[in-house]
Design a protein around this motif. Structure first.
Motif, PDB file in Angstrom:
ATOM      1  N   ARG A 222       0.835  -1.203   0.000  1.00  0.00           N
ATOM      2  CA  ARG A 222       0.000   0.000   0.000  1.00  0.00           C
ATOM      3  C   ARG A 222       0.873   1.258   0.000  1.00  0.00           C
ATOM      4  N   ALA A 223       1.971   1.212   0.705  1.00  0.00           N
ATOM      5  CA  ALA A 223       2.809   2.394   0.914  1.00  0.00           C
ATOM      6  C   ALA A 223       3.794   2.609  -0.235  1.00  0.00           C
ATOM      7  N   SER A 224       4.228   3.860  -0.387  1.00  0.00           N
ATOM      8  CA  SER A 224       5.229   4.158  -1.408  1.00  0.00           C
ATOM      9  C   SER A 224       6.627   3.794  -0.924  1.00  0.00           C
ATOM     10  N   SER A 225       6.773   3.598   0.368  1.00  0.00           N
ATOM     11  CA  SER A 225       8.040   3.169   0.948  1.00  0.00           C
ATOM     12  C   SER A 225       7.722   2.374   2.211  1.00  0.00           C
ATOM     13  N   ALA A 226       8.307   1.199   2.322  1.00  0.00           N
ATOM     14  CA  ALA A 226       8.025   0.356   3.487  1.00  0.00           C
ATOM     15  C   ALA A 226       9.267  -0.436   3.863  1.00  0.00           C
ATOM     16  N   ASN A 227       9.547  -0.480   5.156  1.00  0.00           N
ATOM     17  CA  ASN A 227      10.702  -1.233   5.642  1.00  0.00           C
ATOM     18  C   ASN A 227      10.368  -2.715   5.763  1.00  0.00           C
ATOM     19  N   LEU A 228      11.255  -3.535   5.254  1.00  0.00           N
ATOM     20  CA  LEU A 228      11.151  -4.983   5.394  1.00  0.00           C
ATOM     21  C   LEU A 228      12.171  -5.374   6.458  1.00  0.00           C
TER      22      LEU A 228
ATOM     23  N   ALA B 187      -0.434  -2.661   8.333  1.00  0.00           N
ATOM     24  CA  ALA B 187      -1.066  -1.442   7.830  1.00  0.00           C
ATOM     25  C   ALA B 187      -0.450  -0.976   6.511  1.00  0.00           C
ATOM     26  N   LEU B 188       0.724  -1.473   6.173  1.00  0.00           N
ATOM     27  CA  LEU B 188       1.397  -1.079   4.937  1.00  0.00           C
ATOM     28  C   LEU B 188       0.994  -1.955   3.754  1.00  0.00           C
ATOM     29  N   LEU B 189       0.074  -2.894   3.998  1.00  0.00           N
ATOM     30  CA  LEU B 189      -0.388  -3.807   2.952  1.00  0.00           C
ATOM     31  C   LEU B 189      -1.845  -3.538   2.611  1.00  0.00           C
ATOM     32  N   SER B 190      -2.225  -3.903   1.401  1.00  0.00           N
ATOM     33  CA  SER B 190      -3.594  -3.740   0.935  1.00  0.00           C
ATOM     34  C   SER B 190      -4.131  -5.085   0.462  1.00  0.00           C
TER      35      SER B 190
ATOM     36  N   MET C 100       2.950  -3.512  -5.533  1.00  0.00           N
ATOM     37  CA  MET C 100       3.764  -4.709  -5.726  1.00  0.00           C
ATOM     38  C   MET C 100       3.094  -5.901  -5.020  1.00  0.00           C
ATOM     39  N   PRO C 101       2.903  -7.029  -5.724  1.00  0.00           N
ATOM     40  CA  PRO C 101       2.296  -8.185  -5.050  1.00  0.00           C
ATOM     41  C   PRO C 101       3.279  -8.833  -4.079  1.00  0.00           C
ATOM     42  N   LEU C 102       2.769  -9.217  -2.928  1.00  0.00           N
ATOM     43  CA  LEU C 102       3.559  -9.886  -1.895  1.00  0.00           C
ATOM     44  C   LEU C 102       2.756 -11.062  -1.367  1.00  0.00           C
ATOM     45  N   GLU C 103       3.443 -12.143  -1.076  1.00  0.00           N
ATOM     46  CA  GLU C 103       2.777 -13.304  -0.488  1.00  0.00           C
ATOM     47  C   GLU C 103       2.984 -13.272   1.017  1.00  0.00           C
ATOM     48  N   ILE C 104       1.883 -13.274   1.751  1.00  0.00           N
ATOM     49  CA  ILE C 104       1.938 -13.326   3.217  1.00  0.00           C
ATOM     50  C   ILE C 104       1.932 -14.797   3.611  1.00  0.00           C
TER      51      ILE C 104
END
Length: 185
Positions: free
Chosen positions: A58-64, A110-113, A83-87
């Motif tokens: 969801r965010a334009s910048s997110a820490n992993l 909260a950084l995911l949609s 960007m698709p991400l697998e949880i």
């Protein structure tokens, strides 16, 4: 003079019997609640979403991060919204995710949609056809390079309707990363 009536042992035993049933019910309910908390890994909140599942950034910048919390070291910074991400794991409000090339780490939920997107066949050496109908015999609308991100509109388990800017069409579900084989959306 007041007279006191002897109610006898039956009245006391009936009251005691009702009290015993109430106590037994309370113990059973408490035990079942404790058992369900143990079965869910003592999570503070119930989560009805299945694992693994896909989401998008969801965010334009997110820490992993290397662990589920702000105190853990940042290993990567994700900078591609949508960007698709697998949880594949979760702990409280944190989700352990991986991207199409296998990079993984923890990100705050909260950084995911829940919106769905996919990446066109990152493993492919050739372009992938975007077709106007869900059939290999239908016209090719465009040829998409591997790793191009598309928005998923719906999937029937074999084909997905996708959008890419002004273009839209269908891609074989097995030619994308971001949707499971056979998944229906």
């Amino acid at each position: 003079m007041k007279s006191t009536a002897n109610l006898g042992p039956n009245v006391l035993s009936k009251a005691g019997h009702h009290w015993s049933i109430s106590l037994a019910r309370f113990i059973l309910i408490a035990a079942s609640l404790a058992g369900s908390a143990t079965a869910t890994g003592l999570r503070s909140k119930a989560n009805l979403l299945v694992l693994p599942r896909f989401a998008t950034l969801r965010a334009s910048s997110a820490n992993l991060r290397v662990g589920p919390g702000m105190g853990y070291q940042v290993e990567w910074v994700l900078m591609r919204p949508g960007m698709p991400l697998e949880i594949y794991q979760q702990y409280d409000n944190w989700r352990r995710v991986r991207d199409w090339d296998g990079t993984s780490g923890w990100i705050h939920g909260a950084l995911l949609s829940g919106r769905r997107a996919a990446v066109v066949a990152p493993w492919a050496k050739d372009n992938v056809a975007l077709r106007d109908k869900p059939s290999t015999g239908s016209s090719v609308v465009a040829w998409l390079q591997p790793c191009v991100r598309v928005e998923l509109t719906r999937c029937d388990g074999q084909w997905c309707a996708v959008g890419l800017g002004p273009k839209s069409g269908f891609i074989r579900q097995t030619s994308m990363w971001g949707v499971y084989p056979g998944e229906v959306l």
